[in-house]
Design a protein around this motif. Sequence first.
Motif: not given
Lengths: 243, 243
Positions: A92-96, A99-105, A144-145
């Motif tokens: 999920v991290t690689d996928m996000a 998409y140009g997102y820098k997700p915080v978990n 939240p995404i």
Amino acid sequence: MDEPIRDSRTLAIQLRDRIAELIRAEGLKPGDKLPTEAQLTQRFHISRPALREALKLLEQDDIIYVEHGRGRFISAMSAVQVDRPITVFESVTDMAQHYGYKPVNKVLSISEEDPPAVVSEKMCLEAKARVIRIERLRLHDEEPILYCIDYVPRTIIPAKLYDIDWSGSLLNLLEQHRHRPRMSAATVSSVMLPDDVVERHDLRDFGPALLIAETCFDAAGKPVNYALDYHRGSHFTFSLVRK
Amino acid sequence: MDEPIRDSRTLAIQLRDRIAELIRAEGLKPGDKLPTEAQLTQRFHISRPALREALKLLEQDDIIYVEHGRGRFISAMSAVQVDRPITVFESVTDMAQHYGYKPVNKVLSISEEDPPAVVSEKMCLEAKARVIRIERLRLHDEEPILYCIDYVPRTIIPAKLYDIDWSGSLLNLLEQHRHRPRMSAATVSSVMLPDDVVERHDLRDFGPALLIAETCFDAAGKPVNYALDYHRGSHFTFSLVRK
């Protein structure tokens, strides 16, 4: 077997690649006619049966198609490619990030539990097996995404739950335990977040979600993770080729 | 080239099939070790390079996998199959019937129009090209389960719009005009129906929808249809394999 092609790679595969090369070199477009069998056998100095084997491979790969009575034609497949299709298994991290997102978990909860029936069934768990349940939220720019629930058999990660950092990639964690997931059987649907989740975690604005529910298998075919990933609809669109 | 295998099918492909047969015959399971190269070359009376070519094919097909330093193993791929994956291109009617629905097709509107920009782009239309826009609703037991908009280049279906029965399969109609779609480049996302559609057609209860937007190509690679299919989330779940 004929002369000019003769190494450890086998004839049909070589020939398939050479014909594909010819298609590119001559600039043949979808719908254009492939040269005839007679022209191709002459050009490559090979027998009819060997040629037909190569053409069959090209047909299997959707590079050419046959119209009976009319001949062989260049198909549209080469023109129809999509970037990063939904059928690629990745974290999920690689996928996000793609998409140009820098997700915080954000880890919302961690617990050891009896598995729900669907989880037992999907992962073929034994009657008394326990699972670790990991509930997490991915934020991008404080929005939240993704809302994710993961189940992992307790036997795979035997450490104390509080000794593990759950905010990283679950794939990497499973790899450390020699069970990196390599593929999954998944379903995709459109849903709203469950009411209790919305209320508990203040997710009233999340809107419709693309839910990917998947059973992930390691290279040995063992189910090592059952994942529910709710992708916020306003933020994710996946691509695929259908044929 | 070695002796026992020698016909028009090429060595690597034959060998691939024979090794796959061996895996079945010996009852090897995901995670089991494949016999060594030495054992296999001896068994099939072939050279190392020829064997490696065949093993590469098996690896490409995800029948086996390599763990460096440890050898080759049977993979889980044979165990991971899904019924009717989302990647199969088929008509909405066939798809809905597979789900056990008997959809009734209500035509909401038909018109000839200038294409919206996205439609022009996706179908590579020329500047002055016109399209037919078909808006339909599929009902099952009087419940709406699918809302669909289709665009078709006017040049493909030149007949009077009122002379055509739009309640049938668009795929079949395109086939009659010698442009049956064979594959598509698609995206999938989770959305609510557009507000104006909800109001105009009384679809307040539809809920979240799985939107498949796809550009469909005929066998010659010509884009012949751009489709927006809103699958009612409560009624559809698609499956797929990810790897």
